[in-house]
Design a protein around this motif. Structure first.
Motif, PDB file in Angstrom:
ATOM      1  N   GLY A 336       0.810  -1.207   0.000  1.00  0.00           N
ATOM      2  CA  GLY A 336       0.000   0.000   0.000  1.00  0.00           C
ATOM      3  C   GLY A 336       0.841   1.254   0.000  1.00  0.00           C
ATOM      4  N   GLU A 337       1.967   1.220   0.733  1.00  0.00           N
ATOM      5  CA  GLU A 337       2.855   2.383   0.771  1.00  0.00           C
ATOM      6  C   GLU A 337       3.441   2.664  -0.607  1.00  0.00           C
ATOM      7  OE1 GLU A 337       2.901  -0.196   2.813  1.00  0.00           O
ATOM      8  OE2 GLU A 337       3.501   0.347   4.863  1.00  0.00           O
ATOM      9  N   GLU A 338       3.814   1.594  -1.318  1.00  0.00           N
ATOM     10  CA  GLU A 338       4.385   1.778  -2.647  1.00  0.00           C
ATOM     11  C   GLU A 338       3.341   2.306  -3.620  1.00  0.00           C
ATOM     12  OE1 GLU A 338       6.852  -0.754  -6.048  1.00  0.00           O
ATOM     13  OE2 GLU A 338       6.214  -1.734  -4.185  1.00  0.00           O
ATOM     14  N   ALA A 339       2.105   1.808  -3.512  1.00  0.00           N
ATOM     15  CA  ALA A 339       1.031   2.295  -4.379  1.00  0.00           C
ATOM     16  C   ALA A 339       0.770   3.781  -4.134  1.00  0.00           C
ATOM     17  CB  ALA A 339      -0.240   1.482  -4.139  1.00  0.00           C
ATOM     18  N   ASP A 351      -7.354  11.268  -2.972  1.00  0.00           N
ATOM     19  CA  ASP A 351      -7.634   9.831  -2.969  1.00  0.00           C
ATOM     20  C   ASP A 351      -9.127   9.608  -2.787  1.00  0.00           C
ATOM     21  OD1 ASP A 351      -7.788   7.098  -2.422  1.00  0.00           O
ATOM     22  OD2 ASP A 351      -7.023   7.314  -0.377  1.00  0.00           O
ATOM     23  N   LEU A 352      -9.823   9.270  -3.877  1.00  0.00           N
ATOM     24  CA  LEU A 352     -11.255   8.991  -3.794  1.00  0.00           C
ATOM     25  C   LEU A 352     -11.460   7.602  -3.188  1.00  0.00           C
ATOM     26  CD1 LEU A 352     -14.156   9.729  -4.329  1.00  0.00           C
ATOM     27  CD2 LEU A 352     -13.901   8.949  -6.683  1.00  0.00           C
ATOM     28  N   GLY A 353     -12.163   7.563  -2.084  1.00  0.00           N
ATOM     29  CA  GLY A 353     -12.379   6.335  -1.325  1.00  0.00           C
ATOM     30  C   GLY A 353     -11.654   6.368  -0.002  1.00  0.00           C
ATOM     31  N   GLY A 354     -10.478   6.994   0.025  1.00  0.00           N
ATOM     32  CA  GLY A 354      -9.774   7.222   1.285  1.00  0.00           C
ATOM     33  C   GLY A 354      -8.886   6.100   1.761  1.00  0.00           C
ATOM     34  N   ASN A 355      -8.797   5.005   1.012  1.00  0.00           N
ATOM     35  CA  ASN A 355      -7.979   3.875   1.466  1.00  0.00           C
ATOM     36  C   ASN A 355      -6.657   3.754   0.720  1.00  0.00           C
ATOM     37  OD1 ASN A 355      -9.933   2.962   3.361  1.00  0.00           O
ATOM     38  ND2 ASN A 355     -11.107   2.063   1.672  1.00  0.00           N
ATOM     39  N   GLY A 356      -6.429   4.618  -0.271  1.00  0.00           N
ATOM     40  CA  GLY A 356      -5.196   4.552  -1.035  1.00  0.00           C
ATOM     41  C   GLY A 356      -4.062   5.314  -0.381  1.00  0.00           C
ATOM     42  N   PHE A 357      -4.347   6.542   0.062  1.00  0.00           N
ATOM     43  CA  PHE A 357      -3.357   7.351   0.770  1.00  0.00           C
ATOM     44  C   PHE A 357      -3.429   7.022   2.272  1.00  0.00           C
ATOM     45  CE2 PHE A 357      -3.086  10.982  -2.577  1.00  0.00           C
ATOM     46  CZ  PHE A 357      -2.213  10.224  -3.322  1.00  0.00           C
ATOM     47  N   ASP A 358      -4.021   7.865   3.071  1.00  0.00           N
ATOM     48  CA  ASP A 358      -4.254   7.609   4.495  1.00  0.00           C
ATOM     49  C   ASP A 358      -2.974   7.080   5.163  1.00  0.00           C
ATOM     50  OD1 ASP A 358      -6.239   7.771   6.589  1.00  0.00           O
ATOM     51  OD2 ASP A 358      -6.298   5.589   6.603  1.00  0.00           O
ATOM     52  N   ARG A 359      -3.060   5.987   5.871  1.00  0.00           N
ATOM     53  CA  ARG A 359      -1.895   5.482   6.614  1.00  0.00           C
ATOM     54  C   ARG A 359      -0.768   5.059   5.672  1.00  0.00           C
ATOM     55  NH1 ARG A 359      -5.765   1.516   6.670  1.00  0.00           N
ATOM     56  NH2 ARG A 359      -5.141  -0.567   5.921  1.00  0.00           N
ATOM     57  N   ASN A 360      -1.105   4.680   4.410  1.00  0.00           N
ATOM     58  CA  ASN A 360      -0.068   4.284   3.465  1.00  0.00           C
ATOM     59  C   ASN A 360       0.817   5.470   3.078  1.00  0.00           C
ATOM     60  OD1 ASN A 360      -0.982   1.548   3.188  1.00  0.00           O
ATOM     61  ND2 ASN A 360      -2.656   2.309   1.909  1.00  0.00           N
ATOM     62  N   LEU A 361       0.218   6.607   2.845  1.00  0.00           N
ATOM     63  CA  LEU A 361       0.987   7.789   2.483  1.00  0.00           C
ATOM     64  C   LEU A 361       1.770   8.313   3.678  1.00  0.00           C
ATOM     65  CD1 LEU A 361       1.842   9.814   0.392  1.00  0.00           C
ATOM     66  CD2 LEU A 361      -0.289  11.088   0.799  1.00  0.00           C
ATOM     67  N   ILE A 362       1.170   8.257   4.854  1.00  0.00           N
ATOM     68  CA  ILE A 362       1.894   8.667   6.069  1.00  0.00           C
ATOM     69  C   ILE A 362       3.158   7.824   6.230  1.00  0.00           C
ATOM     70  CG2 ILE A 362       1.785   8.711   8.597  1.00  0.00           C
ATOM     71  CD1 ILE A 362      -1.214   9.397   8.308  1.00  0.00           C
ATOM     72  N   ALA A 363       3.013   6.528   6.040  1.00  0.00           N
ATOM     73  CA  ALA A 363       4.171   5.633   6.157  1.00  0.00           C
ATOM     74  C   ALA A 363       5.199   5.925   5.081  1.00  0.00           C
ATOM     75  CB  ALA A 363       3.715   4.180   6.082  1.00  0.00           C
ATOM     76  N   ALA A 364       4.745   6.212   3.855  1.00  0.00           N
ATOM     77  CA  ALA A 364       5.672   6.497   2.764  1.00  0.00           C
ATOM     78  C   ALA A 364       6.466   7.766   3.019  1.00  0.00           C
ATOM     79  CB  ALA A 364       4.893   6.604   1.450  1.00  0.00           C
ATOM     80  N   VAL A 365       5.810   8.777   3.589  1.00  0.00           N
ATOM     81  CA  VAL A 365       6.517  10.011   3.928  1.00  0.00           C
ATOM     82  C   VAL A 365       7.553   9.750   5.022  1.00  0.00           C
ATOM     83  CG1 VAL A 365       6.264  12.329   4.895  1.00  0.00           C
ATOM     84  CG2 VAL A 365       4.619  11.501   3.196  1.00  0.00           C
ATOM     85  N   LYS A 366       7.156   9.005   6.032  1.00  0.00           N
ATOM     86  CA  LYS A 366       8.081   8.720   7.136  1.00  0.00           C
ATOM     87  C   LYS A 366       9.275   7.887   6.669  1.00  0.00           C
ATOM     88  CE  LYS A 366       4.723   9.076  10.916  1.00  0.00           C
ATOM     89  NZ  LYS A 366       3.994   8.360  12.001  1.00  0.00           N
ATOM     90  N   LYS A 367       9.082   7.045   5.648  1.00  0.00           N
ATOM     91  CA  LYS A 367      10.190   6.239   5.118  1.00  0.00           C
ATOM     92  C   LYS A 367      11.056   7.029   4.137  1.00  0.00           C
ATOM     93  CE  LYS A 367       7.847   1.750   5.495  1.00  0.00           C
ATOM     94  NZ  LYS A 367       7.260   0.605   4.741  1.00  0.00           N
ATOM     95  N   GLY A 368      10.635   8.250   3.816  1.00  0.00           N
ATOM     96  CA  GLY A 368      11.391   9.050   2.873  1.00  0.00           C
ATOM     97  C   GLY A 368      11.092   8.780   1.417  1.00  0.00           C
ATOM     98  N   TRP A 369      10.065   7.994   1.125  1.00  0.00           N
ATOM     99  CA  TRP A 369       9.704   7.692  -0.260  1.00  0.00           C
ATOM    100  C   TRP A 369       9.015   8.880  -0.935  1.00  0.00           C
ATOM    101  CZ3 TRP A 369       7.186   2.143   0.251  1.00  0.00           C
ATOM    102  CH2 TRP A 369       8.169   1.251   0.718  1.00  0.00           C
TER     103      TRP A 369
END
Length: 789
Positions: A336-339, A351-369
């Motif tokens: 999910g983070e990679e997506a 993100d329409l639906g709200g399940n694509g970004f949310d915690r996945n995007l938070i994690a991606a930012v924290k990992k530096g992606w």
């Protein structure tokens, strides 16, 4: 109620104190005298990572209100979403249909809807740290998809009017009805080219041609958005679906395609570019992949073409679940983070639906992606619309005004006008139409003669029966109940439901039989749905057979009339009673037998709530039809794809039949006749700066006033890259009285004559062109060659 909400908003925004939610007031982002960029930058600087990502989440909205009490208010689902996810937007809050399980009994009327959206905004503003109002996006392709709103013809019918100004007026009404209930964005227009009639969503498009789609797209965007998004009666437009979504392999909704970059730029991009240049504020990704790259992960589409080349300043929203689909259906992401990273790096902001970004995007930012600057850019793109619409100053609406002005009589009358203008006379052998009002008996037969939902198309809310006029009811109002006999005869698909004998008896007793056949996009509560909201086709032997054979998810293998419809039509024709075939449907169907045996055929597509009145008006000559086909009607699925502006060389016939369609793009007849004459072409300038003046005269040589739709096509006779056999560059619909003439004048410029050369540059090449003027792409009346030096 509105005074209460406005007072709360003003106190929150200009008061000089800290409120119960701990919000500071008097901050720069709350100061409406500052420029938008200053306010955006100040607000983003105050936001946490979680709050930023939350602003990019657009959750399903119909769960966010509670109308179990006397007054609709926010729900516990909203409270949790705001508290835990810091959400910035909702989608389809007021949507009602079998997927949402919202009905006339448990959904919201316009007044209740306004109360509900006010309560939702009040909670969000007063129970969050920064008090950022929500954006509410709503489905609005042919009317706001909410209970009580006006239902217009679907988009394929809208484009059949060939009247952009009329469609702009319609869009203004849709925007007003949406905004008065608390919506801020209207999803639409759909600008996909419909070159694959097996695809389930043809009805949502404006047809097969880039220029016609462009004109209709501009009309919708300018009608939706107006000149002032703070007016309280306009909404932002979200264009759908970028890009090349309407030509999936095999007609399978959401499937990939392989198309050249030059074809993308010359055919599929122009309608979107035109709408962007007209000011569209938002654009949606598509589910498909192009040459192996999913659209939702394609930076070339959104960062290069959309923003760098076209200067787009709005925001990009994923289609529902398409970010998660990068991992699930497309399998180009392993997590999910990679997506989430792929999507935001491609230029997807929301993100329409709200399940694509949310915690996945938070994690991606924290990992530096994903870098903080890229995240802030996406947040700014979303916040900009909130400031431009004045939502920080006035997020509320007036329930009394919504009750008073949604679906008012003027709006219903406009729905009738659009339906009238959309109806296309395909055939009228022996001038059977218009019918004489002194007729003694009319038999009205067929599954679409008296079925309100089969008449309305997909993306339609539940309707009280009194809101919709069927063909049967339209004829009864025209002639009286006693002179009209109705027999359904058969269903659209169910072969066990038939009463052909009764239909034949009714036809024999009548002076004319009006047979209403076609298709249906009507969902019912027995239909299952995908997570994306698309209807799921079932092959279960025990399942109830619905009429639905079109609409999102209902792709076709053949284009035949389904069930026993053709059998019914053949039985009625065999009686010897004159037959008028009326088609109500969402995609081109094979009409070879009707075209060879039925004297008069009307194409109505899905004509909306006033369709029955409009069809009756046309049948009896109270309205002279002037609709034109925005898509070609094939002879066989073996011809597909079949569209008028294919690339040279010219097609040769098949062993079995002609390569030409049964009915060509732009075709449509009238109850009168028009003569074309005196074509004059004058070339000024040169290939670097061309101006080609075109003038000709059209005379109404018949016996009835009517509209003619003049069509201007161009052929580049010698080009460095392969060009179309012809390309529509101008059209105009105009009324011409009997015996009178009208002079039509056009000026063609660089964009009308250019092509993309071998180096992928847009150029106008010197040389010879052929200009063709006619009543359809096949019915060319005047020709003239000219040279650009």
């Amino acid at each position: 109620m509105i005074l209460k909400y406005t007072f709360i908003g003003l106190v929150f925004l200009i008061g000089l104190f800290t409120n119960a939610a701990g919000q500071q007031t008097g901050l720069p982002y709350q100061d409406k005298t500052l420029d938008t960029d200053t306010r955006i930058n100040d607000l983003i600087g105050r936001m946490t990572l979680e709050e930023k990502v939350g602003q990019l989440s657009t959750l399903l909205g119909w769960e966010m209100y509670d109308n179990s009490g006397d007054l609709a208010t926010y729900s516990e689902v909203l409270e949790k979403a705001v508290r835990e996810r810091h959400i910035g937007s909702l989608w389809a809050t007021l949507r009602a249909d079998p997927w949402t399980q919202k009905t006339l009994a448990n959904g919201l009327d316009p007044e209740q809807a306004a109360h509900a959206t006010n309560a939702i905004q009040e909670f969000v503003i007063n129970h969050t740290r920064l008090g950022i109002p929500l954006i509410l996006a709503e489905e609005a392709p042919h009317g706001h998809m909410a209970i009580g709103a006006t239902v217009f013809p679907t988009s394929i019918g809208q484009s059949s009017t060939w009247n952009p100004e009329l469609i702009r007026e319609m869009a203004k009404v849709i925007a007003k009805e949406t905004r008065l209930q608390g919506g801020h964005i209207g999803y639409g227009p759909v600008l996909d080219l419909a070159r694959e009639p097996r695809w389930s969503r043809v009805e949502e498009t404006y047809g097969e041609d880039p220029y016609l789609n462009s004109r209709m797209g501009i009309a919708m965007v300018t009608g939706f958005q107006g000149s002032d998004l703070m007016s309280g009666e306009n909404v932002a437009s979200t264009l759908k679906h970028f890009a090349a979504y309407g030509v999936p392999e095999g007609g399978h909704n959401g499937f990939g395609l392989s198309v050249g970059l030059r074809e993308l730029h010359q055919s599929y991009f122009p309608p979107f570019r035109a709408a962007i240049l007209a000011g569209a504020k938002s654009i949606m990704t598509s589910y498909n992949s192009i040459d192996g790259i999913p659209s939702t992960a394609n930076p070339y589409l959104f960062r290069k073409v959309l923003r760098e080349d076209w200067g787009f300043k709005g925001f990009v929203v994923s289609d529902l679940g398409s970010i998660s689909g990068l991992r699930g259906s497309h399998r180009v992401a392993g997590s999910g983070e990679e997506a989430a990273s792929l999507a935001i790096r491609a230029g997807v902001d929301a993100d329409l639906g709200g399940n694509g970004f949310d915690r996945n995007l938070i994690a991606a930012v924290k990992k530096g992606w994903v870098g903080s600057a890229m995240l802030d850019e996406a947040v700014a793109n979303v916040l900009r619309l909130k400031f431009e619409m004045g939502l920080f100053e006035n997020p509320f609406v007036d329930p009394e005004k919504a009750k008073r002005e949604v679906r008012k009589p003027e709006h219903v009358q406009l729905a009738r006008q659009v339906a009238q203008a959309s109806i296309t006379l395909l055939k009228n052998e022996g001038n059977l139409l218009p019918l004489n009002k002194d007729i003694r008996k009319v038999a009205v037969i067929g599954p679409n003669a008296h079925n309100i939902y089969n008449q309305l198309g997909d993306y339609t809310a539940p309707q009280p029966e009194s809101n919709v006029v069927t063909v049967l009811e339209g004829l009864q109002q025209k002639l009286g109940v006693d002179r009209v006999e109705y027999v359904k005869g058969v269903a659209i698909r169910d072969t066990t439901e038939q009463d052909i004998e009764a239909a034949v008896a009714a036809a024999r007793a009548a002076e004319v039989a009006v047979v209403v056949l076609g298709g249906s996009s009507a969902r019912d509560f027995s239909i299952q749905h995908e997570d994306t909201g698309a209807a799921r086709v079932s092959q279960s032997e025990n399942e109830i057979v619905s009429d639905m054979e079109s609409g999102e998810g209902y792709d076709r293998m053949s284009l035949d009339l389904m069930g026993h419809q053709l059998k019914l039509l053949q039985a009625i024709q065999a009686t010897g009673t004159p037959v008028v075939l009326v088609l109500i449907k969402g995609r081109p169907l094979l009409l070879n037998w009707p075209a060879g045996h039925i004297p008069s055929i009307l194409e109505a597509w899905y004509p909306g709530q006033e369709g029955g009145n409009a069809i009756a008006d046309v049948l009896f000559g109270d309205y002279n039809p002037a609709g034109r086909l925005p898509v070609s009607v094939p002879l066989s699925v073996g011809q597909l794809p079949v569209y008028y502006n294919y690339k040279v060389p010219s097609k040769h016939d098949y062993v079995e039949a002609s390569a030409e369609p049964l009915y060509a793009f732009g075709h449509g007849l009238s109850y009168t006749t028009f003569d074309y004459q005196d074509l004059q072409v004058e070339v000024k300038g040169n290939a670097q700066d061309p101006a080609v003046s075109v003038q000709f005269t059209v005379t109404n040589s018949g016996q009835m006033e009517g509209d003619e739709v003049v069509q201007l096509y161009i052929r580049d006779l010698v080009s460095s890259t392969v060009s179309p056999v012809k390309q529509l560059v101008r059209f105009e619909r105009a009324s011409i009285p009997v015996g009178e003439s009208k002079i039509f004048s056009f000026i063609l410029g660089k964009e009308d004559l250019q092509l993309m050369d071998m180096e992928m540059n847009w150029v106008v090449e010197p040389g010879d062109f052929e200009l063709m003027v006619g009543a359809s792409s096949r019915d060319i009346r005047l020709k003239e060659k000219f040279e650009l030096r």
